[in-house]
Motif scaffolding. Structure first.
Motif, mmCIF file in Angstrom:
data_model
loop_
_atom_site.group_PDB
_atom_site.id
_atom_site.type_symbol
_atom_site.label_atom_id
_atom_site.label_comp_id
_atom_site.label_asym_id
_atom_site.label_seq_id
_atom_site.Cartn_x
_atom_site.Cartn_y
_atom_site.Cartn_z
ATOM 1 N N LYS A 54 -1.994 -8.200 -6.184
ATOM 2 C CA LYS A 54 -3.320 -7.795 -5.570
ATOM 3 C C LYS A 54 -4.151 -8.729 -5.236
ATOM 4 O O LYS A 54 -4.660 -8.538 -3.791
ATOM 5 C CB LYS A 54 -4.098 -6.911 -6.481
ATOM 6 N N HIS A 55 -3.892 -9.998 -5.512
ATOM 7 C CA HIS A 55 -4.738 -11.013 -4.723
ATOM 8 C C HIS A 55 -4.046 -11.607 -3.720
ATOM 9 O O HIS A 55 -4.683 -12.460 -2.950
ATOM 10 C CB HIS A 55 -4.817 -12.175 -6.201
ATOM 11 N N ARG A 68 -0.261 -13.460 2.682
ATOM 12 C CA ARG A 68 1.045 -12.831 2.481
ATOM 13 C C ARG A 68 2.294 -14.005 3.101
ATOM 14 O O ARG A 68 3.162 -14.185 2.534
ATOM 15 C CB ARG A 68 1.383 -11.629 3.147
ATOM 16 N N GLY A 78 0.790 -1.128 0.097
ATOM 17 C CA GLY A 78 -0.115 -0.122 0.017
ATOM 18 C C GLY A 78 0.908 1.247 0.068
ATOM 19 O O GLY A 78 1.804 1.253 -0.854
ATOM 20 N N ASP A 104 -0.110 -3.112 7.719
ATOM 21 C CA ASP A 104 -1.338 -3.341 7.285
ATOM 22 C C ASP A 104 -2.474 -2.735 8.389
ATOM 23 O O ASP A 104 -2.973 -3.224 9.438
ATOM 24 C CB ASP A 104 -1.741 -5.055 6.996
ATOM 25 N N ASN A 122 -3.703 -10.493 -0.464
ATOM 26 C CA ASN A 122 -4.091 -9.261 -0.034
ATOM 27 C C ASN A 122 -4.562 -9.599 1.540
ATOM 28 O O ASN A 122 -5.332 -8.704 2.151
ATOM 29 C CB ASN A 122 -5.416 -8.802 -0.792
ATOM 30 N N THR A 123 -4.217 -10.673 2.056
ATOM 31 C CA THR A 123 -4.575 -10.854 3.706
ATOM 32 C C THR A 123 -3.008 -11.101 4.442
ATOM 33 O O THR A 123 -2.238 -11.735 3.724
ATOM 34 C CB THR A 123 -5.612 -11.952 3.974
#
Length: 314
Positions: free
Chosen positions: A74-75, A82, A38, A115, A77-78
């Motif tokens: 992008k997929h 990761r 991000g 995050d 995403n948690t």
């Protein structure tokens, strides 16, 4: 090893990046690529690592890699996704002996922050030995155990075991350790006190949070921005720490004059030397009227690291 003329040189020996680098150099450290999540930079990857990452990514396609940044696709995403991706990557590199630093595998997970959707700000977890490959900002605890005798401060100093894979035989703070995933700062102090110095819970739990130091160094394993939470523990005069888990060879009880002598003789693990200098400042052994580099030393003990930090969950 070099012998230092003053305490600023002791600090500079650990807090190295980017001060020791020639701006005109083509050294790869100057060309580290930010590892982002991000809006945040969560690490920095050296150019020597990137071809291996690109080669791995051709099959897995979990990362977006450009000339100016590396990030997850992008997929991914948690935190769990990761963490799984990073674990698979590091397991592959370890199995293939891709990087020497992975020979020091700890089976210990470090949290990586950044995050905002998570109450604790944890973006994923990574094997401790691999954190430097991505230049991840890491966190640890150090404890100064001391006593007083006839008005004089005496400090318990550890001698690292010769079997330690890093900095064997050098001097160390009485207790120190990295903060693993799921452990709080105080829990880590109490755990390390018991494991390294045989300091029981009822004594270790009296340790006081007194400061935090930060520095940015690098090694053959990669870039290492680090933050250490500092605790002091005043021990009874009749209490003696004892090695327990094999990481410490022995303990010494020294006055601060002796401690300073060994610091200048470069007998300390570099980051532990910084913790000891911080202790001497807080206990007025090092003062601005007597130490000409007092402000510069203070600045170098408290580097502003531009990475996300831990946040207590709600």
């Amino acid at each position: 090893m070099p012998v230092f003329e003053n305490l600023l040189q002791v600090v500079s020996h650990c807090d190295t990046f980017p001060y020791t680098l020639d701006p005109s150099s083509t050294d790869e450290i100057h060309h580290a690529v930010p590892f982002t999540l991000g809006p945040y930079t969560i690490g920095n990857v050296l150019p020597s690592v990137i071809p291996h990452l690109i080669n791995y990514n051709k099959q897995e396609n979990n990362f977006l890699i450009t000339s100016d940044r590396i990030t997850f696709h992008k997929h991914i995403n948690t935190p769990q996704k990761r963490s799984d991706v990073v674990k698979q990557l590091m397991d592959t590199w370890r199995a293939n002996n891709t990087f020497d630093v992975l020979s020091g595998w700890r089976n210990e997970l470090y949290p990586v922050y950044g995050d905002d959707s998570q109450p604790d700000n944890i973006a994923f977890v990574i094997e401790r030995a691999s954190a430097a490959l991505f230049g991840i900002s890491t966190f640890g605890v150090h404890l100064n155990a001391y006593t007083r005798e006839n008005g004089q401060i005496l400090v318990w100093i550890a001698r690292r075991a010769l079997t330690k894979p890093t900095w064997p035989g050098l001097l160390d703070n009485c207790v120190a350790g990295g903060i693993s995933y799921t452990y709080s700062v105080k829990d880590t102090i109490v755990k390390e006190c018991e494991e390294e110095a045989s300091i029981p819970f009822e004594v270790a739990n009296k340790a006081r949070s007194v400061n935090v130091i930060s520095y940015f160094t690098y090694s053959s394993g990669g870039l290492q921005p680090e933050t250490e939470y500092i605790y002091d523990l005043k021990l009874p005069q009749d209490f003696k720490p004892k090695p327990r888990d094999g990481e410490v060879d022995c303990f010494y009880l020294w006055p601060l004059d002796k401690v300073k002598e060994t610091l200048l003789n470069n007998e300390w693990k570099p980051n532990c030397a910084l913790v000891m200098i911080d202790f001497m400042i807080r206990h007025s052994f090092v003062t601005p009227d007597e130490e000409s580099d007092f402000i510069d030393i203070s600045y170098r003990l408290h580097r502003r690291l531009e990475f996300p930090t831990p946040r207590k969950g709600n």
